[in-house]
Design an enzyme around this catalytic site. Structure first.
Site, PDB file in Angstrom:
ATOM      1  N   LYS A 197       0.851  -1.193   0.000  1.00  0.00           N
ATOM      2  CA  LYS A 197       0.000   0.000   0.000  1.00  0.00           C
ATOM      3  C   LYS A 197       0.892   1.251   0.000  1.00  0.00           C
ATOM      4  CE  LYS A 197      -2.819  -3.402   1.241  1.00  0.00           C
ATOM      5  NZ  LYS A 197      -3.615  -4.211   0.352  1.00  0.00           N
TER       6      LYS A 197
HETATM    7  C1  PLP Z   1      -4.213  -5.472   1.451  1.00  0.00           C
HETATM    8  C2  PLP Z   1      -5.654  -5.669   1.582  1.00  0.00           C
HETATM    9  C3  PLP Z   1      -6.225  -6.219   2.742  1.00  0.00           C
HETATM   10  C4  PLP Z   1      -5.403  -6.826   3.843  1.00  0.00           C
HETATM   11  O1  PLP Z   1      -4.581  -5.910   4.489  1.00  0.00           O
HETATM   12  P1  PLP Z   1      -3.508  -6.464   5.555  1.00  0.00           P
HETATM   13  O2  PLP Z   1      -3.028  -5.195   6.226  1.00  0.00           O
HETATM   14  O3  PLP Z   1      -2.435  -7.137   4.794  1.00  0.00           O
HETATM   15  O4  PLP Z   1      -4.215  -7.361   6.492  1.00  0.00           O
HETATM   16  C5  PLP Z   1      -7.606  -6.281   2.834  1.00  0.00           C
HETATM   17  N1  PLP Z   1      -8.393  -5.830   1.846  1.00  0.00           N
HETATM   18  C6  PLP Z   1      -7.896  -5.331   0.707  1.00  0.00           C
HETATM   19  C7  PLP Z   1      -8.824  -4.831  -0.350  1.00  0.00           C
HETATM   20  C8  PLP Z   1      -6.506  -5.235   0.529  1.00  0.00           C
HETATM   21  O5  PLP Z   1      -6.019  -4.766  -0.613  1.00  0.00           O
END
Ligand code: PLP
Length: 400
Positions: free
Chosen positions: A191
């Site tokens: 992210k």
């Molecule tokens: C990355 C992601 C998650 C999970 O996030 P984590 O911090 O890795 O648990 C959940 N939903 C979406 C849409 C994502 O892109």
């Protein structure tokens, strides 16, 4: 073919001496897990998105779990969401003992189609979990209106959407400003803003926020920080079943620096995305992603639709042979083995658009240190894919 020149990854986090220095400060402070840095990161993040409360947790998956539990999702309930998402979206629903109900995405985009939600509602529906996929805001205004009409809470999976914006009553607002009930963010390295792993819940509801704080730390009535600072002996109690979903101070210290950098990251990505858009518009059959007039994405991922006749894997391989990493379109959860069987999910209507998006789209490299030359290298390779792969006859027995 041997890759020549530079390799272009699909994404790359940006951290430098500033983050290193922040971690060093925490290491030497002697307070490593959830403490003063987490508290500071929470108030800075809350101010950034315009939320009354922000509660930091270990990642977005745990944030989603707590959010769904807070709005009352439990065993035997249903939660409406999309199959076209990272698997964690639906997994969090199942952690509550509830059933994910999948509806399709909109035509042309990658977010939930709000017009399909009402028909998927049953007496068991306890929440709508919408996703701002790849950072592009979904049509939150329509979804919140449906939630109000049926008295169903709305939780936002804003994992990808740190810094994304939405137009509300004529004003641009950050995703995470409470319009729905709760928004959940991820700080995974994929992210924009990363803490290694990490998550945040934002809400305008003080009761929800109090629950998050209790549940993230084993259901313990008194946080460590309070006990540590107290001049009187305190015995804690455990009124509810909790979890260890804490963020550490090491992570939060990194997050504070990253939050400061976020507007710069986004400005750079917007510039690169615009470059892509101009170039891709000139290649027949390729479809660049579009922002609705009411949305400003942070461009967490730049996802392009390929022409129907072009084999996704072949196109990705051609780019990889030139040192360019791509990813295929976002997964469809209902087609994974972990989701085999009626007890794992329910499908409401057709998921044809979700499947097509996974099989026809590819995610191109985009990160803040990427150069204009890198963009041109990617676009040239895409053009070659469209031209050379298109004219190649199908191998015998090869299904497209
Ligand atoms: C990355 C992601 C998650 C999970 O996030 P984590 O911090 O890795 O648990 C959940 N939903 C979406 C849409 C994502 O892109």
């Amino acid at each position: 073919m041997t890759p020549t020149g530079t390799q272009i990854p699909v994404a790359r986090p940006f951290l430098d001496e500033q983050e290193t220095e922040a971690v060093r400060r925490v290491v030497l402070s002697g307070w490593l897990t959830q403490g003063p840095e987490v508290e500071a990161f929470e108030s800075e993040f809350a101010a950034f998105v315009g939320a009354r409360h922000a509660c930091a947790v270990s990642n977005c998956t745990t944030a989603l779990h707590l959010a769904l539990q807070a709005v009352g999702v439990g065993a035997g309930d249903e939660v409406i969401t999309v199959s076209h998402s990272f698997i964690a979206t639906a997994n969090a629903i199942r952690y509550c003992g509830a059933l994910p109900v999948f509806v399709d995405i909109e035509a042309g985009g990658f977010n939930i189609d709000p017009t399909l939600i009402a028909d998927a509602i049953t007496p068991r529906t306890k929440a709508i979990l919408c996703v701002h996929q790849m950072g592009m805001p979904c049509d939150l205004a329509s979804i919140v209106a449906i939630g109000k009409r049926f008295s169903i809470p709305v939780v936002e999976d804003a994992a990808c959407a740190s810094g994304s914006e939405i137009l509300w009553d004529g004003q641009w607002e950050k995703i995470g400003k409470p319009r729905a009930d709760i928004a959940c963010f991820s700080f995974h390295p994929r992210k924009l803003l990363t803490t290694g792993d990490g998550g945040m819940l934002t809400t305008g509801n003080s009761e929800y926020d109090a629950k998050f704080r209790l549940w993230r730390q084993h259901g313990m009535s008194v946080p460590d920080t309070v006990r540590h600072g107290s001049k009187r002996v305190i015995f804690e109690s455990y009124p509810e079943l909790g979890y260890n979903y804490r963020m550490t101070d090491l992570q939060a210290a990194i997050g504070r620096i990253q939050l400061h950098r976020l507007p710069g990251f986004i400005a750079e990505r917007r510039r690169l995305a615009e470059r892509y858009r101009q170039q891709i518009g000139q290649i027949a059959g390729l479809e660049a992603p579009v922002e609705p007039s009411w949305a400003r994405t942070n461009w967490q991922s730049y996802c392009v639709r390929l022409p129907q006749w072009l084999d996704q894997r072949d196109a990705m391989q051609l780019l990889l042979d030139r040192g360019i990493s791509t990813r295929r379109g976002v997964m469809t959860i209902h087609r994974e083995k972990a989701y085999a069987g009626d007890h794992t999910h329910r499908v409401a209507g057709s998921l044809a658009r979700s499947v097509a998006a996974q099989e026809n789209a590819i995610i191109l490299p985009l990160f803040s240190q990427m150069t204009d030359t890198d963009v041109l290298t990617v676009v040239d390779a895409l053009q070659d894919a469209v031209e050379t792969l298109g004219s190649r006859p199908l191998k015998a027995g090869q299904a497209h």
